[in-house]
Motif scaffolding. Structure first.
Motif, PDB file in Angstrom:
ATOM      1  N   ARG A  43      38.014  24.098  46.040  1.00 18.09           N
ATOM      2  CA  ARG A  43      38.623  25.400  45.728  1.00 18.09           C
ATOM      3  C   ARG A  43      38.003  25.992  44.470  1.00 18.09           C
ATOM      4  O   ARG A  43      37.765  27.187  44.395  1.00 18.09           O
ATOM      5  CB  ARG A  43      40.137  25.249  45.534  1.00 18.09           C
ATOM      6  CG  ARG A  43      40.881  25.040  46.842  1.00 18.09           C
ATOM      7  CD  ARG A  43      42.362  24.852  46.627  1.00 18.09           C
ATOM      8  NE  ARG A  43      42.993  26.055  46.075  1.00 18.09           N
ATOM      9  CZ  ARG A  43      44.202  26.056  45.539  1.00 18.09           C
ATOM     10  NH1 ARG A  43      44.907  24.945  45.468  1.00 18.09           N
ATOM     11  NH2 ARG A  43      44.720  27.175  45.074  1.00 18.09           N
ATOM     12  N   VAL A  55      39.327  29.616  36.032  1.00 19.18           N
ATOM     13  CA  VAL A  55      39.943  28.354  36.434  1.00 19.18           C
ATOM     14  C   VAL A  55      40.497  27.747  35.153  1.00 19.18           C
ATOM     15  O   VAL A  55      39.770  27.550  34.183  1.00 19.18           O
ATOM     16  CB  VAL A  55      38.914  27.397  37.079  1.00 19.18           C
ATOM     17  CG1 VAL A  55      39.538  26.050  37.364  1.00 19.18           C
ATOM     18  CG2 VAL A  55      38.319  28.015  38.331  1.00 19.18           C
ATOM     19  N   LEU A  70      43.063  30.409  38.914  1.00 23.92           N
ATOM     20  CA  LEU A  70      43.428  29.175  39.603  1.00 23.92           C
ATOM     21  C   LEU A  70      43.995  28.208  38.573  1.00 23.92           C
ATOM     22  O   LEU A  70      43.326  27.850  37.605  1.00 23.92           O
ATOM     23  CB  LEU A  70      42.198  28.572  40.284  1.00 23.92           C
ATOM     24  CG  LEU A  70      42.405  27.278  41.045  1.00 23.92           C
ATOM     25  CD1 LEU A  70      43.397  27.474  42.194  1.00 23.92           C
ATOM     26  CD2 LEU A  70      41.082  26.754  41.583  1.00 23.92           C
ATOM     27  N   TYR A 108      37.700  33.186  42.127  1.00 26.84           N
ATOM     28  CA  TYR A 108      38.581  33.216  40.968  1.00 26.84           C
ATOM     29  C   TYR A 108      37.831  33.779  39.775  1.00 26.84           C
ATOM     30  O   TYR A 108      36.631  33.552  39.615  1.00 26.84           O
ATOM     31  CB  TYR A 108      39.097  31.816  40.629  1.00 26.84           C
ATOM     32  CG  TYR A 108      39.831  31.171  41.777  1.00 26.84           C
ATOM     33  CD1 TYR A 108      41.127  31.561  42.085  1.00 26.84           C
ATOM     34  CD2 TYR A 108      39.220  30.203  42.571  1.00 26.84           C
ATOM     35  CE1 TYR A 108      41.807  30.993  43.152  1.00 26.84           C
ATOM     36  CE2 TYR A 108      39.884  29.636  43.623  1.00 26.84           C
ATOM     37  CZ  TYR A 108      41.181  30.033  43.918  1.00 26.84           C
ATOM     38  OH  TYR A 108      41.841  29.475  44.976  1.00 26.84           O
TER      39      TYR A 108
END
Length: 181
Positions: free
Chosen positions: A125, A134, A107, A131
Motif C-alpha cells: 500500500r 505516509v 496513510l 498518498y
C-alpha cells in the motif's frame, strides 16, 4: 585596506535567505493563513538541501513539515513523503494534515496493519498507493527491514554530502556563526 582584509577573512559567507511570500500550496485550505516564518521555512525546506525549524512550541512546526512535503510533491521532487513521528503525535499530525489539506491523502497505519502477518500487504500500500504522506511511528519505521546494500548506499550519499559541506566551510565560519548568535 583593513576593510578588505576583514571582508576577505571574516565576511565571506552569506547565508541564503528564502522568501516564501509568494508560495502557493495547491490544496491548502483557503481559510488557513500561514505566517511569514512558516512560508519562509516551507520554501527553504522545499528547495534547500536542509532545514532546521528551531521555533518554540505552538509556532506551527507540524504545519511547516506538512507544507514542505506537499510543496515537494507539487513540484514533483518526491512521489510521496514519509514522516516518522513519536507514537503520541500521530493523531496531532493526522488532524493538522486534514485541517490544512482537506482533500489530501495520508496513510496512517494501525498496529494491526504492522503486525507481521499484514506487514507485506501494508508495504505494498505504501509503495503503490496514491498518498501524499505516509505517516509512521518510530517503532513502525524501525520494523522496516532495509536491504544492507540500500542502507550502505544511503549512508555513503550522506557521508559524501557531509564531506562536501565541510569542504565548503571557510575556516573562520564557526566563529562567524557564533558572532551572529
Amino acid at each position: 585596506e583593513l576593510a578588505d582584509i576583514y571582508n576577505a577573512k571574516l565576511n565571506s559567507t552569506v547565508n541564503r535567505e528564502y522568501d516564501g511570500s509568494g508560495i502557493i500550496l495547491n490544496g491548502l485550505n483557503p481559510d488557513m493563513e500561514l505566517y511569514p516564518h512558516q512560508k519562509n521555512c516551507i520554501m527553504r525546506g522545499g528547495f534547500g538541501k536542509n532545514l532546521l525549524c528551531a521555533y518554540g512550541m505552538g509556532t506551527g512546526k507540524t504545519l511547516v513539515e506538512i507544507g514542505v512535503a506537499m510543496l515537494q510533491k507539487q513540484h514533483k521532487v518526491i512521489n510521496r513523503a514519509m514522516i516518522v513521528v513519536q507514537g503520541h503525535l500521530v493523531e496531532q499530525y493526522q488532524r493538522d494534515f486534514y485541517r490544512a489539506f482537506p482533500l489530501g491523502h495520508m496513510l496512517v497505519p494501525t498496529q494491526k496493519d504492522f503486525s507481521p502477518a499484514n506487514r507485506q500487504a501494508y508495504y505494498d500500500r505504501i509503495m503503490y498507493g496514491d498518498y501524499d504522506i505516509v505517516l509512521l511511528t518510530q517503532r513502525q519505521f524501525q520494523a522496516i527491514n532495509l536491504r544492507e546494500e540500500t542502507l550502505l548506499y544511503e549512508l555513503s550519499l550522506f557521508e559524501t554530502e557531509r564531506r562536501d559541506a565541510e569542504d565548503n566551510i571557510p575556516d573562520d565560519a564557526y566563529f562567524q556563526r557564533v558572532r551572529q548568535m
